[in-house]
Motif scaffolding. Structure first.
Motif, PDB file in Angstrom:
ATOM      1  N   VAL A   1       0.837  -1.192   0.000  1.00 20.79           N
ATOM      2  CA  VAL A   1       0.000   0.000   0.000  1.00 20.79           C
ATOM      3  C   VAL A   1       0.880   1.253   0.000  1.00 20.79           C
ATOM      4  CG1 VAL A   1      -1.787   1.281   1.236  1.00 20.79           C
ATOM      5  CG2 VAL A   1      -1.824  -1.229   1.230  1.00 20.79           C
ATOM      6  N   PHE A   2       0.546   2.194  -0.877  1.00 23.13           N
ATOM      7  CA  PHE A   2       1.222   3.479  -0.955  1.00 23.13           C
ATOM      8  C   PHE A   2       0.202   4.563  -0.622  1.00 23.13           C
ATOM      9  CE2 PHE A   2       3.512   0.494  -3.430  1.00 23.13           C
ATOM     10  CZ  PHE A   2       4.835   0.896  -3.479  1.00 23.13           C
ATOM     11  N   ILE A   3       0.568   5.450   0.298  1.00 25.61           N
ATOM     12  CA  ILE A   3      -0.350   6.509   0.716  1.00 25.61           C
ATOM     13  C   ILE A   3       0.382   7.843   0.624  1.00 25.61           C
ATOM     14  CG2 ILE A   3      -1.814   7.416   2.565  1.00 25.61           C
ATOM     15  CD1 ILE A   3      -2.002   4.595   3.669  1.00 25.61           C
ATOM     16  N   ARG A   4      -0.276   8.832   0.060  1.00 27.26           N
ATOM     17  CA  ARG A   4       0.283  10.175  -0.062  1.00 27.26           C
ATOM     18  C   ARG A   4      -0.693  11.167   0.559  1.00 27.26           C
ATOM     19  NH1 ARG A   4       2.307  12.125  -5.881  1.00 27.26           N
ATOM     20  NH2 ARG A   4       3.860  10.497  -5.405  1.00 27.26           N
ATOM     21  N   LEU A   5      -0.173  12.062   1.396  1.00 20.97           N
ATOM     22  CA  LEU A   5      -0.972  13.117   2.014  1.00 20.97           C
ATOM     23  C   LEU A   5      -0.603  14.455   1.373  1.00 20.97           C
ATOM     24  CD1 LEU A   5      -0.638  12.158   5.807  1.00 20.97           C
ATOM     25  CD2 LEU A   5      -2.308  11.335   4.123  1.00 20.97           C
TER      26      LEU A   5
ATOM     27  N   ARG B   1       5.468   4.206   1.911  1.00 21.21           N
ATOM     28  CA  ARG B   1       5.274   2.898   1.281  1.00 21.21           C
ATOM     29  C   ARG B   1       5.173   1.864   2.390  1.00 21.21           C
ATOM     30  NH1 ARG B   1      10.013   2.419  -3.149  1.00 21.21           N
ATOM     31  NH2 ARG B   1       9.230   0.285  -2.999  1.00 21.21           N
ATOM     32  N   VAL B   2       4.012   1.281   2.553  1.00 22.53           N
ATOM     33  CA  VAL B   2       3.826   0.229   3.544  1.00 22.53           C
ATOM     34  C   VAL B   2       4.037  -1.091   2.808  1.00 22.53           C
ATOM     35  CG1 VAL B   2       2.333  -0.649   5.373  1.00 22.53           C
ATOM     36  CG2 VAL B   2       2.122   1.733   4.640  1.00 22.53           C
TER      37      VAL B   2
ATOM     38  N   LEU C   1       0.116   0.457   9.745  1.00 26.64           N
ATOM     39  CA  LEU C   1       0.767   1.597  10.373  1.00 26.64           C
ATOM     40  C   LEU C   1       1.451   2.388   9.268  1.00 26.64           C
ATOM     41  CD1 LEU C   1       1.805   3.260  12.768  1.00 26.64           C
ATOM     42  CD2 LEU C   1       3.744   1.683  12.914  1.00 26.64           C
ATOM     43  N   ALA C   2       0.979   3.601   9.032  1.00 24.30           N
ATOM     44  CA  ALA C   2       1.549   4.468   7.994  1.00 24.30           C
ATOM     45  C   ALA C   2       2.344   5.579   8.677  1.00 24.30           C
ATOM     46  CB  ALA C   2       0.450   5.057   7.118  1.00 24.30           C
ATOM     47  N   GLN C   3       3.621   5.702   8.323  1.00 23.94           N
ATOM     48  CA  GLN C   3       4.499   6.686   8.953  1.00 23.94           C
ATOM     49  C   GLN C   3       5.130   7.579   7.876  1.00 23.94           C
ATOM     50  OE1 GLN C   3       6.467   4.867  12.739  1.00 23.94           O
ATOM     51  NE2 GLN C   3       6.574   3.331  11.136  1.00 23.94           N
TER      52      GLN C   3
ATOM     53  N   ILE D   1      -5.953  12.956  -0.036  1.00 24.99           N
ATOM     54  CA  ILE D   1      -5.244  11.701   0.210  1.00 24.99           C
ATOM     55  C   ILE D   1      -5.221  10.902  -1.085  1.00 24.99           C
ATOM     56  CG2 ILE D   1      -5.219   9.527   1.519  1.00 24.99           C
ATOM     57  CD1 ILE D   1      -6.759  10.987   3.732  1.00 24.99           C
ATOM     58  N   SER D   2      -4.051  10.350  -1.415  1.00 21.87           N
ATOM     59  CA  SER D   2      -3.931   9.454  -2.560  1.00 21.87           C
ATOM     60  C   SER D   2      -3.542   8.070  -2.055  1.00 21.87           C
ATOM     61  CB  SER D   2      -2.865   9.943  -3.545  1.00 21.87           C
ATOM     62  OG  SER D   2      -3.155  11.239  -4.005  1.00 21.87           O
ATOM     63  N   VAL D   3      -4.187   7.040  -2.603  1.00 21.72           N
ATOM     64  CA  VAL D   3      -3.916   5.658  -2.192  1.00 21.72           C
ATOM     65  C   VAL D   3      -3.677   4.817  -3.436  1.00 21.72           C
ATOM     66  CG1 VAL D   3      -4.822   3.610  -1.017  1.00 21.72           C
ATOM     67  CG2 VAL D   3      -5.315   5.891  -0.105  1.00 21.72           C
ATOM     68  N   ARG D   4      -2.702   3.920  -3.347  1.00 22.87           N
ATOM     69  CA  ARG D   4      -2.452   2.969  -4.421  1.00 22.87           C
ATOM     70  C   ARG D   4      -2.138   1.614  -3.799  1.00 22.87           C
ATOM     71  NH1 ARG D   4       2.713   2.328  -6.958  1.00 22.87           N
ATOM     72  NH2 ARG D   4       3.220   4.420  -6.181  1.00 22.87           N
ATOM     73  N   ILE D   5      -2.751   0.578  -4.347  1.00 25.54           N
ATOM     74  CA  ILE D   5      -2.452  -0.796  -3.940  1.00 25.54           C
ATOM     75  C   ILE D   5      -1.668  -1.443  -5.071  1.00 25.54           C
ATOM     76  CG2 ILE D   5      -3.385  -3.034  -3.275  1.00 25.54           C
ATOM     77  CD1 ILE D   5      -5.778  -1.615  -2.090  1.00 25.54           C
ATOM     78  N   SER D   6      -0.406  -1.739  -4.789  1.00 22.57           N
ATOM     79  CA  SER D   6       0.484  -2.288  -5.803  1.00 22.57           C
ATOM     80  C   SER D   6       0.556  -3.799  -5.644  1.00 22.57           C
ATOM     81  CB  SER D   6       1.883  -1.683  -5.661  1.00 22.57           C
ATOM     82  OG  SER D   6       2.764  -2.221  -6.611  1.00 22.57           O
ATOM     83  N   MET D   7       0.234  -4.527  -6.738  1.00 21.65           N
ATOM     84  CA  MET D   7       0.145  -5.981  -6.664  1.00 21.65           C
ATOM     85  C   MET D   7       1.144  -6.692  -7.569  1.00 21.65           C
ATOM     86  SD  MET D   7      -3.965  -6.457  -6.349  1.00 21.65           S
ATOM     87  CE  MET D   7      -4.831  -5.673  -4.995  1.00 21.65           C
ATOM     88  N   GLY D   8       2.014  -5.943  -8.199  1.00 23.64           N
ATOM     89  CA  GLY D   8       3.026  -6.572  -9.024  1.00 23.64           C
ATOM     90  C   GLY D   8       2.500  -7.172 -10.309  1.00 23.64           C
ATOM     91  N   ASN D   9       1.286  -6.860 -10.666  1.00 23.59           N
ATOM     92  CA  ASN D   9       0.693  -7.381 -11.894  1.00 23.59           C
ATOM     93  C   ASN D   9       1.012  -6.428 -13.040  1.00 23.59           C
ATOM     94  OD1 ASN D   9      -0.890  -8.699 -13.817  1.00 23.59           O
ATOM     95  ND2 ASN D   9      -2.759  -7.606 -13.182  1.00 23.59           N
ATOM     96  N   VAL D  10       1.974  -6.795 -13.872  1.00 25.79           N
ATOM     97  CA  VAL D  10       2.372  -5.919 -14.972  1.00 25.79           C
ATOM     98  C   VAL D  10       1.812  -6.376 -16.310  1.00 25.79           C
ATOM     99  CG1 VAL D  10       4.473  -5.169 -13.812  1.00 25.79           C
ATOM    100  CG2 VAL D  10       4.529  -7.215 -15.248  1.00 25.79           C
ATOM    101  N   MET D  11       1.243  -7.554 -16.354  1.00 24.11           N
ATOM    102  CA  MET D  11       0.672  -8.090 -17.589  1.00 24.11           C
ATOM    103  C   MET D  11      -0.826  -8.307 -17.395  1.00 24.11           C
ATOM    104  SD  MET D  11       3.303  -8.356 -19.620  1.00 24.11           S
ATOM    105  CE  MET D  11       2.713  -9.468 -20.904  1.00 24.11           C
ATOM    106  N   GLY D  12      -1.565  -8.173 -18.472  1.00 34.70           N
ATOM    107  CA  GLY D  12      -2.994  -8.472 -18.403  1.00 34.70           C
ATOM    108  C   GLY D  12      -3.794  -7.312 -17.849  1.00 34.70           C
TER     109      GLY D  12
END
Length: 453
Positions: free
Chosen positions: A351-355, A365-366, A382-384, A395-406
């Motif tokens: 999870v990536f969070i930007r304020l 980057r959690v 816990l976001a620090q 607030i910006s949120v991104r969930i990164s799953m490593g899926n680069v194809m498809g």
């Protein structure tokens, strides 16, 4: 012995004839030649108080009261004990630590100068000298007690090898001194030591320890009534990771304990420790309530432990964790993040969070592990953040799953709630029912948590 000149209004003393100067007793300054030849142990005790915070006065070992009224035995006394000195130079932090301690309350600050004995290329000689220096300091404290001082008002602050020296003094005095603070107790030669051979909780009525270099020059484990672990207690942010950085590679993590303690004394940073079973549990956000300490807050690193002492003594040995930035004031802005997701298929991701506060932003980057997201799953993080931005406008949120194809899978975020941990007076921020695509940022304006609009 070289002396410096200090103004009379700092020492509270004047020489006859109107001269307003007094010779000061300085910390022993040696060089590499002394270390190569080796030094024989010689312990000097240098007194500082609020009236002479920059001008030391060497004390008599046998007659502490001879220095009265400057050395007032009815006041609390803090002893600063340095560690191994492979170059013989005075510690760069010693003067600032003296001044900051003198600002905490009206007390005697005594620098235990055992540089002759600590300055040796042979580390094993310095280790052996800690026992002899401890007997020397023990005898002085006994003389203090016989002249009216209270052991309960004695505080030993030991750095690295000095932390064990402090422990030996405490053991000699049957654990009756008031407090020992160990700043990254030395690890080499102590990793397999028994409690009698190193600092441990029985050495004083209260023992607090800070760890910053457990995987190198510091000692692993728990050795006080409370042990603080900065960034897990090992590698510190901003410290070199390769030997090509020279001396800093070897000392940066270890010395960080002193600089964190100085920052706490200076009240420029408030470093809250969260009691937890492990660093990984702390990073997972499992230990952010501090229920055992209520109505007091979570324990804070520093000089004043009165709010937590009784609870810590009742709980037994406690481990407390916190994270820092790479530079002053070291403090991170911490939020507990609670998310409820609704997605058809099980997904794993970081999870990536930007304020944002309008002009600036800060991001975290959690990603210390992959989190599980599935149908109606509650996830706590816990976001620090390195910066404390307020008020938060976006607030910006991104969930990164490593899926680069498809195709990108969608995740429905039923609720996200950010609770400020260090600033409880600030509002909790929420947002409800957001459709996200994996690996894509979604930005939103936070809402009060009692609103579903």
């Amino acid at each position: 012995m070289m002396g410096s000149q200090c103004e009379g209004d700092e020492t509270g003393q004047e020489q006859s004839g109107g001269a307003a100067t007094e010779a000061c007793d300085d910390f022993t300054d040696l060089d590499l030649s002394h270390c190569l030849l080796g030094t024989r142990l010689y312990v000097r005790l240098l007194l500082y108080t609020r009236s002479n915070p920059r001008c030391g006065r060497e004390l008599s070992h046998r007659r502490p009261s001879a220095a009265e009224p400057l050395f007032n035995l009815s006041r609390p006394t803090a002893f600063i004990i340095h560690g191994y000195r492979p170059t013989g130079a005075p510690p760069v932090w010693i003067d600032l630590l003296v001044r900051l301690l003198a600002e905490q309350e009206d007390l005697n600050v005594v620098v235990v100068d055992w540089n002759r004995g600590a300055a040796n290329l042979n580390y094993f000689t310095a280790v052996a000298n800690t026992w002899h220096a401890a007997h020397n300091l023990t005898a002085f404290i006994v003389n203090m007690q016989e002249e009216g001082a209270s052991l309960g008002e004695v505080h030993l602050i030991g750095v690295s090898l000095g932390a064990h020296l402090a422990g030996f003094v405490g053991a000699n005095l049957k654990g009756k001194i008031g407090r020992i603070t160990g700043l990254d107790p030395a690890g080499p030669m102590f990793t397999t030591a028994t409690p009698a051979e190193r600092l441990d909780p029985s050495d004083a009525m209260f023992v607090d320890v800070l760890h910053t270099d457990m995987d190198s020059f510091g000692l692993n484990g728990a050795h006080g009534h409370i042990d603080y672990y900065a960034n897990g207690g090992a590698d510190q942010p901003g410290c070199p990771k390769t030997i090509f950085s020279g001396k800093s590679y070897f000392v940066c993590d270890h010395q960080r304990s002193v600089f964190l303690y100085l920052c706490a004394l200076n009240r420029t940073c408030s470093l809250t420790g969260y009691p937890c079973a492990s660093y990984s549990d702390f990073l997972d956000g499992r230990c952010l309530q501090c229920e055992a300490f209520k109505p007091a807050p979570c324990p804070v690193l520093g000089y004043d432990v009165s709010r937590w002492r009784d609870t810590l003594l009742r709980l037994g040995q406690t481990k407390a964790y916190f994270s820092t930035t790479a530079t002053l004031p070291y403090r991170k802005a911490s939020y507990r993040v609670d998310m409820v997701t609704w997605n058809q298929y099980l997904r794993w991701g970081a999870v990536f969070i930007r304020l944002h506060n309008g002009r600036n932003f800060t991001e975290t980057r959690v990603d210390h592990k992959l989190f599980r997201f599935e149908q109606y799953t509650a996830t706590r993080l816990l976001a620090q953040f390195d910066e404390d931005l307020h008020p938060v406008q976006k607030i910006s949120v991104r969930i990164s799953m490593g899926n680069v194809m498809g195709p990108r899978y969608k995740i429905r975020l039923l609720r996200i709630r950010l609770t400020p941990l260090d600033r409880p007076e600030r509002p909790v921020m929420c947002r409800y029912d957001i459709i996200m695509e994996e690996n894509m940022d979604i930005a939103f304006r936070p809402l009060p948590c009692d609103s579903h609009l």
